[in-house]
Design a protein around this motif. Structure first.
Motif, PDB file in Angstrom:
ATOM      1  N   HIS A  48      -1.432   5.193  11.659  1.00  0.00           N
ATOM      2  CA  HIS A  48      -1.060   4.629  10.685  1.00  0.00           C
ATOM      3  C   HIS A  48       0.556   4.306  10.675  1.00  0.00           C
ATOM      4  O   HIS A  48       1.008   4.317   9.600  1.00  0.00           O
ATOM      5  N   GLU A  49       0.988   4.636  11.966  1.00  0.00           N
ATOM      6  CA  GLU A  49       2.452   4.463  12.021  1.00  0.00           C
ATOM      7  C   GLU A  49       3.139   3.209  11.648  1.00  0.00           C
ATOM      8  O   GLU A  49       2.441   1.968  11.958  1.00  0.00           O
ATOM      9  N   ASN A  50       4.400   3.232  10.960  1.00  0.00           N
ATOM     10  CA  ASN A  50       4.738   1.812  10.712  1.00  0.00           C
ATOM     11  C   ASN A  50       4.090   1.082   9.550  1.00  0.00           C
ATOM     12  O   ASN A  50       4.406  -0.180   9.140  1.00  0.00           O
ATOM     13  N   GLU A  51       3.121   1.941   8.780  1.00  0.00           N
ATOM     14  CA  GLU A  51       2.432   1.127   7.747  1.00  0.00           C
ATOM     15  C   GLU A  51       2.794   1.852   6.227  1.00  0.00           C
ATOM     16  O   GLU A  51       3.502   3.085   6.245  1.00  0.00           O
ATOM     17  N   GLY A  52       2.677   1.060   5.208  1.00  0.00           N
ATOM     18  CA  GLY A  52       2.893   1.864   4.003  1.00  0.00           C
ATOM     19  C   GLY A  52       1.527   2.371   3.511  1.00  0.00           C
ATOM     20  O   GLY A  52       0.296   1.713   3.753  1.00  0.00           O
ATOM     21  N   LYS A  53       1.231   3.496   2.917  1.00  0.00           N
ATOM     22  CA  LYS A  53       0.144   4.198   2.501  1.00  0.00           C
ATOM     23  C   LYS A  53       0.340   3.948   1.025  1.00  0.00           C
ATOM     24  O   LYS A  53       1.301   4.782   0.348  1.00  0.00           O
ATOM     25  N   GLY A  72       8.083 -12.218  -0.564  1.00  0.00           N
ATOM     26  CA  GLY A  72       7.356 -11.218   0.340  1.00  0.00           C
ATOM     27  C   GLY A  72       5.738 -11.342  -0.203  1.00  0.00           C
ATOM     28  O   GLY A  72       5.336 -12.362  -0.750  1.00  0.00           O
ATOM     29  N   ILE A  73       5.336 -10.181   0.161  1.00  0.00           N
ATOM     30  CA  ILE A  73       3.493 -10.113  -0.106  1.00  0.00           C
ATOM     31  C   ILE A  73       3.429  -9.046  -1.156  1.00  0.00           C
ATOM     32  O   ILE A  73       3.806  -7.975  -1.347  1.00  0.00           O
ATOM     33  N   THR A  74       2.483  -9.627  -2.177  1.00  0.00           N
ATOM     34  CA  THR A  74       1.843  -8.620  -3.196  1.00  0.00           C
ATOM     35  C   THR A  74       0.350  -8.616  -2.846  1.00  0.00           C
ATOM     36  O   THR A  74      -0.128  -9.422  -2.726  1.00  0.00           O
ATOM     37  N   THR A  75       0.138  -7.224  -2.933  1.00  0.00           N
ATOM     38  CA  THR A  75      -1.342  -6.788  -2.892  1.00  0.00           C
ATOM     39  C   THR A  75      -1.716  -6.057  -3.841  1.00  0.00           C
ATOM     40  O   THR A  75      -1.130  -5.115  -4.358  1.00  0.00           O
ATOM     41  N   ALA A  76      -3.165  -6.445  -4.684  1.00  0.00           N
ATOM     42  CA  ALA A  76      -3.618  -5.803  -5.897  1.00  0.00           C
ATOM     43  C   ALA A  76      -4.447  -4.762  -5.163  1.00  0.00           C
ATOM     44  O   ALA A  76      -5.565  -5.209  -4.416  1.00  0.00           O
ATOM     45  N   ILE A  77      -4.552  -3.434  -5.515  1.00  0.00           N
ATOM     46  CA  ILE A  77      -5.203  -2.574  -5.080  1.00  0.00           C
ATOM     47  C   ILE A  77      -6.078  -1.873  -6.210  1.00  0.00           C
ATOM     48  O   ILE A  77      -5.579  -1.469  -6.961  1.00  0.00           O
ATOM     49  N   THR A  87       2.177  -4.556   6.937  1.00  0.00           N
ATOM     50  CA  THR A  87       3.278  -5.463   6.725  1.00  0.00           C
ATOM     51  C   THR A  87       4.389  -4.749   6.065  1.00  0.00           C
ATOM     52  O   THR A  87       5.355  -5.457   5.728  1.00  0.00           O
ATOM     53  N   LEU A  88       4.399  -3.472   6.037  1.00  0.00           N
ATOM     54  CA  LEU A  88       5.482  -2.911   5.422  1.00  0.00           C
ATOM     55  C   LEU A  88       6.903  -3.121   5.823  1.00  0.00           C
ATOM     56  O   LEU A  88       7.908  -3.318   5.267  1.00  0.00           O
ATOM     57  N   LYS A  95      11.579  -9.495   7.017  1.00  0.00           N
ATOM     58  CA  LYS A  95      11.605  -8.014   6.825  1.00  0.00           C
ATOM     59  C   LYS A  95      11.687  -7.303   5.261  1.00  0.00           C
ATOM     60  O   LYS A  95      12.872  -7.676   4.739  1.00  0.00           O
ATOM     61  N   ALA A  96      10.678  -6.723   4.861  1.00  0.00           N
ATOM     62  CA  ALA A  96      10.843  -6.180   3.431  1.00  0.00           C
ATOM     63  C   ALA A  96      11.735  -5.256   3.457  1.00  0.00           C
ATOM     64  O   ALA A  96      12.083  -4.220   4.263  1.00  0.00           O
ATOM     65  N   THR A  97      12.488  -4.972   2.361  1.00  0.00           N
ATOM     66  CA  THR A  97      13.616  -4.164   2.119  1.00  0.00           C
ATOM     67  C   THR A  97      13.199  -3.232   0.996  1.00  0.00           C
ATOM     68  O   THR A  97      13.840  -2.156   0.960  1.00  0.00           O
TER      69      THR A  97
END
Length: 146
Positions: A48-53, A72-77, A87-88, A95-97
């Motif tokens: 899971h390198e380069n990913e947001g957890k 950007g992108i919004t995800t409901a978890i 997509t982090l 490019k997300a900041t």
């Protein structure tokens, strides 16, 4: 209309409460600070390198991965879920900041926590706790998997 001491005190208290409520709302929406980055020596989860957890608690957590323009992108978890975001570090030309969090089923709920997106090759690991009414989010930047 007859003015009594009691009526004047009640009117002043109601007016004061309204001013405080409006002031608090303005301050909360105007001040959207990004928490300082916290670096952990723990490695990212393998694969899971380069990913947001993002790990949620007892409520829906909305994760907003945004660029400098606020797009950007919004995800409901859902509650009690761990989600890995591919997509982090961006998606196409964006490019997300910053990663911002809100709690509950409404994706437009007030932001409760913000964290900077780490440099490429590093990941962010965020855990939500508390309640929907009093959410707490803690994030840290992790090094690449070993």
């Amino acid at each position: 209309m007859k003015f009594t001491a009691k009526r004047v005190v009640v009117t002043a208290a109601v007016a004061g409460a309204a001013v405080v409520a409006v002031g608090a709302t303005v301050i909360a929406t105007a001040a959207d600070p990004v928490s300082p980055e916290i670096t952990s020596s723990a490695p990212a989860d393998a694969g899971h390198e380069n990913e947001g957890k993002y790990t949620t608690g007892d409520y829906v957590l909305n994760v907003h991965e945004l660029d400098d323009g606020g797009d950007g992108i919004t995800t409901a978890i859902g509650p009690h879920t761990t989600y890995y975001s591919k997509t982090l570090h961006g998606n196409g030309n964006r490019k997300a900041t910053v990663v911002k969090f809100s709690a509950g089923p409404d994706s437009d709920a007030p932001i409760v926590f913000s964290y900077p997106v780490p440099a490429p090759g590093r990941v962010v690991d965020c855990v939500a706790s508390g309640t929907e009414a009093a959410p707490q989010v803690r994030c840290e930047t992790r090094l690449p998997a070993r």
